[in-house]
Write a protein that holds these residues in place. Structure first.
Motif, mmCIF file in Angstrom:
data_model
loop_
_atom_site.group_PDB
_atom_site.id
_atom_site.type_symbol
_atom_site.label_atom_id
_atom_site.label_comp_id
_atom_site.label_asym_id
_atom_site.label_seq_id
_atom_site.Cartn_x
_atom_site.Cartn_y
_atom_site.Cartn_z
ATOM 1 N N ALA A 178 -22.774 26.013 39.356
ATOM 2 C CA ALA A 178 -22.678 24.291 39.479
ATOM 3 C C ALA A 178 -22.439 23.786 38.133
ATOM 4 O O ALA A 178 -22.151 22.680 37.674
ATOM 5 N N ASP A 179 -23.147 24.613 37.080
ATOM 6 C CA ASP A 179 -23.152 24.156 35.696
ATOM 7 C C ASP A 179 -21.700 24.116 35.077
ATOM 8 O O ASP A 179 -21.356 23.241 34.750
ATOM 9 N N HIS A 180 -20.789 25.165 35.578
ATOM 10 C CA HIS A 180 -19.343 24.961 34.908
ATOM 11 C C HIS A 180 -18.760 23.890 35.896
ATOM 12 O O HIS A 180 -17.519 23.594 35.327
ATOM 13 N N ARG A 181 -18.996 23.731 37.128
ATOM 14 C CA ARG A 181 -18.229 22.602 37.963
ATOM 15 C C ARG A 181 -18.598 21.450 37.168
ATOM 16 O O ARG A 181 -17.620 20.600 37.051
ATOM 17 N N MET A 182 -19.718 21.113 36.650
ATOM 18 C CA MET A 182 -20.147 19.766 36.083
ATOM 19 C C MET A 182 -19.292 19.844 34.620
ATOM 20 O O MET A 182 -18.797 18.981 34.061
ATOM 21 N N ILE A 183 -19.335 20.920 34.037
ATOM 22 C CA ILE A 183 -18.705 20.895 32.492
ATOM 23 C C ILE A 183 -16.954 20.713 32.978
ATOM 24 O O ILE A 183 -16.553 19.608 32.175
ATOM 25 N N GLY A 184 -16.529 21.281 33.981
ATOM 26 C CA GLY A 184 -15.098 20.926 34.209
ATOM 27 C C GLY A 184 -15.064 19.505 34.819
ATOM 28 O O GLY A 184 -13.881 18.886 34.338
ATOM 29 N N ALA A 185 -16.051 18.888 35.344
ATOM 30 C CA ALA A 185 -15.934 17.621 35.684
ATOM 31 C C ALA A 185 -15.765 16.358 34.365
ATOM 32 O O ALA A 185 -15.085 15.592 34.428
ATOM 33 N N GLY A 186 -16.638 16.705 33.653
ATOM 34 C CA GLY A 186 -16.774 16.168 32.212
ATOM 35 C C GLY A 186 -15.346 16.213 31.505
ATOM 36 O O GLY A 186 -15.019 15.462 31.002
ATOM 37 N N LEU A 187 -14.842 17.469 31.381
ATOM 38 C CA LEU A 187 -13.566 17.837 30.744
ATOM 39 C C LEU A 187 -12.381 17.112 31.274
ATOM 40 O O LEU A 187 -11.707 16.506 30.662
ATOM 41 N N LEU A 188 -12.456 16.841 32.710
ATOM 42 C CA LEU A 188 -11.420 16.502 33.173
ATOM 43 C C LEU A 188 -11.528 14.808 33.137
ATOM 44 O O LEU A 188 -10.399 14.131 33.011
ATOM 45 N N GLY A 189 -12.781 14.181 33.094
ATOM 46 C CA GLY A 189 -12.790 12.839 32.834
ATOM 47 C C GLY A 189 -12.248 12.565 31.422
ATOM 48 O O GLY A 189 -11.657 11.545 31.213
ATOM 49 N N LEU A 190 -12.572 13.471 30.402
ATOM 50 C CA LEU A 190 -12.150 13.367 29.124
ATOM 51 C C LEU A 190 -10.513 13.437 28.974
ATOM 52 O O LEU A 190 -9.809 12.679 28.207
ATOM 53 N N LEU A 191 -10.076 14.320 30.017
ATOM 54 C CA LEU A 191 -8.693 14.510 29.888
ATOM 55 C C LEU A 191 -8.000 13.307 30.471
ATOM 56 O O LEU A 191 -6.631 12.921 29.742
ATOM 57 N N VAL A 192 -8.390 12.657 31.497
ATOM 58 C CA VAL A 192 -7.806 11.796 31.940
ATOM 59 C C VAL A 192 -7.500 10.590 30.788
ATOM 60 O O VAL A 192 -6.474 9.816 30.666
ATOM 61 N N LEU A 193 -8.548 10.324 30.047
ATOM 62 C CA LEU A 193 -8.707 9.371 29.067
ATOM 63 C C LEU A 193 -7.827 9.711 27.819
ATOM 64 O O LEU A 193 -7.136 8.746 27.437
#
Length: 325
Positions: A288-303
């Motif tokens: 679950a920790d890496h899923r949240m890391i992925g979510a944070g990175l995805l938000g940054l990537l979109v920006l």
């Protein structure tokens, strides 16, 4: 009859159409795959990744058409790109975009994905071998010409297994993966030597430091496809990617002072690769920790990608791109 100044200026700009534009295709396809990985991780529908795929294909088509026009009307300029010690490394970005497209098409159009993969793999092999042959030829290179951009041919090789294995080509996938891994290690040694013991990167090349993240991140995803498990080597690859991301993060104050250039697109694909790798590990290890890391990175990537698209369009409007270096 003389050509009008407008036509002459347009023709001149076409001669300076940068091969680095293909990193835009890599970044957009990376965003598409990262969105798809995020959708899978959180059980969402495919609407966002499908929209990104359409936009990515449109932009990639425009980029390819522009460089094809340059090749037709200014073949000498294309030859100059090929013989340039830095610009030559951007040529494999063309097949990399095709290989990423094959990954994006795997689920919905596997037959088409297979055809695109073959085209991308063949072109990647030809260009990677040609670039390496140019590197080990008799042309002298200086340390100032060595930048993280040189990783691009190696990155292309380790992308091949991601769709090659599901398409039923494991032996070819291992061949590309092995070659890409070896040259990543060789180039990593050379690039780190250049960064630590020689002059700093020129201002507009500083964003290319982010390319350090791409080889281990993509290699981790490829490793999962080849072996079906994370394993010790998979842990090492993903950890190296995170370490390089943290190292690049220490350079963010420098980034903030740099004017925009196409080299800023170097931020996009490595960030997408790290996002996808995080989601892949989350699925493989039920983390679950890496899923949240992925979510944070995805938000940054979109920006990041949104900002790059807008700033690139503004640069085209202001005629800041396609100018002599």
């Amino acid at each position: 009859m003389e050509a009008s100044p407008t036509l002459t200026a347009g023709h001149s700009r076409l001669a300076h159409y940068p091969v680095a534009f293909f990193t835009l295709g890599m970044g957009m396809m990376g965003l598409t795959l990262a969105l798809r990985a995020g959708e899978g991780a959180f059980g969402l529908g495919p609407e966002a990744s499908r929209a990104a795929l359409v936009l990515s294909l449109t932009l990639l088509g425009l980029v390819a058409a522009g460089y094809l026009a340059k090749a037709l009307f200014h073949p000498a300029a294309v030859a100059a790109d090929w013989h340039h010690p830095v610009r030559i490394a951007f040529f494999p970005a063309m097949p990399i975009s095709l290989l990423l497209l094959s990954v994006a098409l795997l689920d919905e159009a596997p037959s088409l994905a297979g055809q695109v993969w073959i085209a991308g793999a063949v072109l990647q092999a030809l260009l990677a071998l040609s670039v390496i042959a140019a590197w080990i030829g008799h042309r002298p290179f200086s340390h100032a010409q060595l930048t993280p951009v040189w990783f691009i041919p190696a990155v292309g090789n380790v992308i091949v297994p991601i769709s090659g294995v599901p398409l039923g080509h494991p032996e070819i996938a291992w061949l590309f993966f092995s070659g890409g891994l070896v040259f990543w290690i060789v180039l990593l040694t050379l690039v780190m030597n250049r960064l630590m013991f020689h002059d700093p990167l020129p201002g507009r090349m500083v964003p290319t430091l982010m390319i350090l993240v791409a080889p281990p991140a993509v290699s981790f995803v490829a490793w999962l496809k080849l072996t079906g498990e994370v394993g010790a080597f998979g842990h090492i690859l993903l950890s190296i990617a995170y370490v390089f991301a943290l190292i690049v993060g220490t350079q963010l104050p420098k980034f903030a002072r740099m004017p925009f250039a196409l080299s800023w697109w170097a931020l996009s694909f490595p960030l997408a690769a790290l996002t996808i790798a995080s989601f892949a590990y989350a699925e493989a290890a039920a983390s679950a920790d890496h899923r949240m890391i992925g979510a944070g990175l995805l938000g940054l990537l979109v920006l990041v990608v949104s900002g790059l698209v807008l700033r690139t369009l503004l640069g085209i409007w202001r005629h800041e791109i396609c100018r002599p270096e």
